[in-house]
Write an enzyme that holds these catalytic residues in place. Structure first.
Site, PDB file in Angstrom:
ATOM      1  N   GLU A  86       0.155  21.221   4.905  1.00  0.00           N
ATOM      2  CA  GLU A  86      -0.279  19.824   5.073  1.00  0.00           C
ATOM      3  C   GLU A  86      -1.784  19.676   4.881  1.00  0.00           C
ATOM      4  O   GLU A  86      -2.576  20.361   5.552  1.00  0.00           O
ATOM      5  CB  GLU A  86       0.125  19.331   6.481  1.00  0.00           C
ATOM      6  N   HIS A 394      -7.683  11.585   6.026  1.00  0.00           N
ATOM      7  CA  HIS A 394      -6.447  12.198   5.541  1.00  0.00           C
ATOM      8  C   HIS A 394      -6.258  11.947   4.048  1.00  0.00           C
ATOM      9  O   HIS A 394      -5.959  12.848   3.276  1.00  0.00           O
ATOM     10  CB  HIS A 394      -5.251  11.662   6.326  1.00  0.00           C
TER      11      HIS A 394
HETATM   12  C1  MEV Z   1      -0.441  14.434  11.488  1.00  0.00           C
HETATM   13  O1  MEV Z   1       0.204  15.559  10.956  1.00  0.00           O
HETATM   14  C2  MEV Z   1      -0.775  14.656  12.932  1.00  0.00           C
HETATM   15  C3  MEV Z   1      -1.350  13.441  13.659  1.00  0.00           C
HETATM   16  O2  MEV Z   1      -0.449  12.351  13.542  1.00  0.00           O
HETATM   17  C4  MEV Z   1      -1.503  13.846  15.104  1.00  0.00           C
HETATM   18  C5  MEV Z   1      -1.840  12.700  16.036  1.00  0.00           C
HETATM   19  O3  MEV Z   1      -1.526  11.542  15.729  1.00  0.00           O
HETATM   20  O4  MEV Z   1      -2.403  13.008  17.109  1.00  0.00           O
HETATM   21  C6  MEV Z   1      -2.646  13.012  13.058  1.00  0.00           C
END
Ligand code: MEV
Length: 444
Positions: A86, A394
């Site tokens: 990821e 992201h």
């Molecule tokens: C994504 O893989 C993980 C998150 O959703 C964790 C979170 O929301 O604390 C970013």
């Protein structure tokens, strides 16, 4: 497609297995064979090693190995290997590690390292009688497993305790032998399961030999012997702390607002299972990546963590926050059964590399490192969520995935990275610009 069934697939050699799936499931597309073979390791010995990790291997499935540097844990700095597919996980860990590097680093400690296993059995009779019998023969469970425990005892581990547990109120005639173990630096699954099977044998024999019992009482049905992946006494804790004003240094956000939102975010994960699941998933983004890179069983580690998160009956956050006397403290407490000997640890070439990189930690040091990465990951996620939002960072990290899907050239990738440095990345924006540039090129 017609369902194709085969007997004896495991008897085929690797090429025969590939030929069979190509013929029966892939429309005889022989290019698939070349594709699968292109992922074989060039060194046939290394490939054979991978082939033999599991059954029916036909090729390798790559997952990237990334590095999160600057992890200061108990005053030692680590470069942490992370195996994960990821995007933005490694970046988030690395960012958190750097953030805390200048604020004292992480403090981690193993609380306890006890593992558990059960002989689940059915027995018909008066529990009190069984209890007395168990106390009388208890020592035999230790003596009759001495040859199995000899090596572990030399290393300082072994069987810690064996108890009889009455569960007949939940399932008729159901009892357990519940044993606790110290497996030192190994995860201990094989050690524990072998002992449990011997305990079952001892129980069977001793019941049969006890002439004071009726014929029915001399019988036992061993249902199963298996370790538990729930390890609430194999716990590691990691924490960070700093003065509240240090949290938002170099940003235009007030530390009061940051802390208020951060505390609310953790509290929501304490009280709301929908959020707790995502919150903890993010923690396991970090933990799993280290567990995989170090050749441990991430399914076991996760399963245990999720059960632990629900130990009071409701699924909750694995991290906690506290602000007291102007000091911000954020910590994780999580069960984690890891091994640094046995299993894949001395076999998988990448795992061996990971251990070298970490300075050959023992199991408790590896637990401290791994839990810390989980905490760092959660800190990074929460920090983004309560400030800029998660998508900005992201999508920036995801940009290369979008460009790869579009089969962009290296030159085009460079251009897009530059172009989107100051713009919001969205799938649509990237595709639109990409198509425009390609169309212009075609005309030009
Ligand atoms: C994504 O893989 C993980 C998150 O959703 C964790 C979170 O929301 O604390 C970013």
């Amino acid at each position: 497609m017609e369902n194709k069934i085969i007997k004896g697939f495991s008897k085929f050699n690797k090429e025969e297995k590939i030929d069979w799936i190509i013929e029966n499931y892939l429309d005889n597309d022989t290019s698939q064979k070349e594709f699968l073979k292109s992922y074989w390791h060039q060194n046939s010995k290394t490939q054979q090693l991978h082939d033999e990790f599991i059954e029916n291997t036909i090729s390798n499935f790559y997952v990237p190995l990334g590095i999160a540097p600057n992890f200061k844990i108990n005053d030692k700095v680590y470069c942490v290997p992370m195996a994960i597919e990821e995007s933005s996980v490694v970046a988030a860990s690395a960012k958190s590690a750097s953030f805390w590097l200048n604020r004292g680093g992480f403090k981690a400690k193993v609380v306890s390292m006890i593992k558990v296993g059960h002989v689940h059995f059915a027995w018909h009779g008066d529990y009190e009688k069984l209890r007395v019998f168990f106390e009388e023969i208890k020592q035999k469970f230790f003596t009759e497993t001495e040859s199995l425990t000899a090596n572990m005892r030399k290393r300082g581990g072994g069987i810690l305790s064996i108890e009889l547990i009455n569960k007949s109120d939940l399932e008729p005639n159901y009892y357990q032998l519940m044993a606790k173990f110290d497996t030192c630096d190994s995860m201990g699954a094989n050690f524990i399961n072998s002992l449990l099977e011997q305990f079952a044998q001892t129980l069977k024999n001793e019941l049969l030999n006890d002439q004071s019992l009726s014929e029915k009482e001399q019988e036992v049905q061993i249902i199963m012997c298996i370790l538990s992946n729930y390890t609430p006494e194999c716990i590691v804790r990691s924490e960070v702390s700093c003065k509240v004003e240090e949290l938002t240094e170099g940003t235009d956000m007030s530390s009061d607002l940051f802390i208020e939102k951060f505390k609310q975010a953790v509290h929501i994960a304490q009280i709301e299972p929908y959020r707790a699941t995502t919150h903890n998933k993010g923690i396991y983004n970090g933990i799993d990546a280290v567990v995989i890179a170090t050749g441990n069983d991430f399914r076991a580690v996760e399963a245990s963590g999720h059960t632990y998160a629900a130990r009071d009956g409701q699924y909750r956050s694995l991290t906690n926050v506290e602000v007291k006397d102007g000091v911000f403290k954020f910590w994780i407490e999580v069960p984690m059964a890891l091994g640094t000997v046995g299993g894949l640890t001395k076999l998988h070439p990448m795992v061996k590399f990971a251990y070298k990189l970490l300075g050959n930690p023992n199991a408790s040091e590896l637990m401290e490192i791994t839990a810390t990465v989980g905490l760092a990951q959660n800190f990074g996620a929460l920090r983004s969520l309560v400030t800029t939002g998660i998508q900005k960072g992201h999508m920036k990290m995801h940009l290369l995935n979008i460009l790869n899907q579009l089969e962009a050239t290296n030159e085009e990738k460079k251009f897009f990275i530059e172009e989107f440095k100051t713009k919001t990345v969205s799938h649509q924006a990237v595709v639109e610009l990409f198509n425009k540039i390609r169309a212009e090129k075609a005309i030009g």
